[in-house]
Design an enzyme around this catalytic site. Structure first.
Site, PDB file in Angstrom:
ATOM      1  N   GLY A  18       0.815  -1.211   0.000  1.00 11.89           N
ATOM      2  CA  GLY A  18       0.000   0.000   0.000  1.00 11.89           C
ATOM      3  C   GLY A  18       0.845   1.257   0.000  1.00 11.89           C
ATOM      4  O   GLY A  18       0.582   2.213  -0.727  1.00 11.89           O
ATOM      5  N   TYR A  19       1.883   1.242   0.826  1.00 14.11           N
ATOM      6  CA  TYR A  19       2.790   2.393   0.904  1.00 14.11           C
ATOM      7  C   TYR A  19       3.493   2.618  -0.433  1.00 14.11           C
ATOM      8  O   TYR A  19       3.584   3.752  -0.917  1.00 14.11           O
ATOM      9  CB  TYR A  19       3.808   2.152   2.017  1.00 14.11           C
ATOM     10  N   ALA A  20       3.977   1.536  -1.044  1.00 10.78           N
ATOM     11  CA  ALA A  20       4.663   1.668  -2.327  1.00 10.78           C
ATOM     12  C   ALA A  20       3.724   2.233  -3.388  1.00 10.78           C
ATOM     13  O   ALA A  20       4.103   3.103  -4.182  1.00 10.78           O
ATOM     14  CB  ALA A  20       5.219   0.318  -2.769  1.00 10.78           C
TER      15      ALA A  20
ATOM     16  N   SER B 143       1.093   4.114  -2.886  1.00 14.38           N
ATOM     17  CA  SER B 143       0.780   5.514  -2.584  1.00 14.38           C
ATOM     18  C   SER B 143       1.933   6.438  -2.961  1.00 14.38           C
ATOM     19  O   SER B 143       1.715   7.533  -3.504  1.00 14.38           O
ATOM     20  CB  SER B 143       0.433   5.677  -1.100  1.00 14.38           C
TER      21      SER B 143
END
Length: 256
Positions: free
Chosen positions: A160-162, A164
């Protein structure tokens, strides 16, 4: 204007999200040291008496605090409207608020995905749209996103972080393409591995810590203070012809 004068932010107002600690606090401090008044916002920022408020006022600059839950779409829109009502001219926007959830992709829940994308990407789009509209109307402004090494790389156990942060890179370019001709500079800084709360889990893992450190040409993890110069450059007249750039501050990681 001399080169030194081009870095002077006297008379400017900077809105810094996620300013309570870490990179956001260091960036707010740097902008205040250069002369800017600071509007600070985070989900848990004290309305009065915070450490960042003390940092800024000790420099003789004004500090205005807000709380905002960046996972709440309406709260972000309400905050943008209130900030513009209270400070009709905002010269600098630093989009630094963010979160991270660590889990292998097969265990990465929908809730974690939704929260990370909302906080790290969607809320930043909405806030930038609202503040940027006023900057376009006034014919000037500086917008700085906090990207990441995972704007370029996939990472491990942070899908998810990647996603975003990849989106932040594209959003930086999209806004820059539309607003450069209106005198609004939109750029990003991409931190490498920095010793903050976000990387505590990595630094606590001796194997990951060593693997990461061994790849950093500078031979050390970064510090929040390493962002003072880069953010000041992107917030000042010194970067007036810089648009859509993602400036890596990574100790040489991406060059390896």
């Amino acid at each position: 204007m001399s080169v030194i004068d081009s870095f002077n932010l006297s008379g400017k107002t900077a809105l810094v999200t996620g300013c309570k600690r870490g990179l956001g606090r260091a960036m707010a401090q740097a902008l205040a040291q250069a002369g800017a008044d600071i509007i600070g916002v985070s989900a848990s920022l004290e309305i009065s008496g915070s450490q960042i408020e003390q940092d800024v006022t000790a420099l003789g600059r004004r500090f205005t605090a807000y709380k905002c839950d960046f996972a709440d779409k309406q709260a972000v829109l309400d905050f943008a409207a209130q900030a513009l009502a209270d400070s009709p001219r905002i010269d600098i926007l630093v989009n630094n608020a963010g979160t991270i959830r660590r889990a292998p992709a097969v265990d990465h829940s929908d809730d974690d995905w939704d929260d990370v994308l909302e906080i790290n990407l969607s809320s930043q789009f909405r806030l930038t749209r609202e503040i940027g509209r006023a900057m376009v109307a006034q014919g000037s402004g500086k917008i700085i996103f906090t990207a990441s090494l995972l704007t370029f790389q996939g990472g491990i156990n942070v899908p998810g972080y990647a996603a975003s942060k990849g989106g932040i890179g594209q959003l930086t370019k999209a806004f820059a393409n539309e607003w450069a001709a209106s005198g609004v500079n939109v750029n990003a800084v991409a931190p490498g591995y920095i010793a903050t709360d976000v990387t505590q889990a990595l630094r606590a893992d001796p194997h990951r810590f060593k693997a990461i450190l061994d790849r950093i040409p500078a031979g050390r993890w970064g510090k929040p203070e390493d962002f003072a110069g880069p953010v000041l450059f992107l917030a000042s007249a010194a970067s007036d012809y810089v648009h859509g750039t993602i400036l890596t501050v990574d100790g040489g990681w991406m060059a390896r």
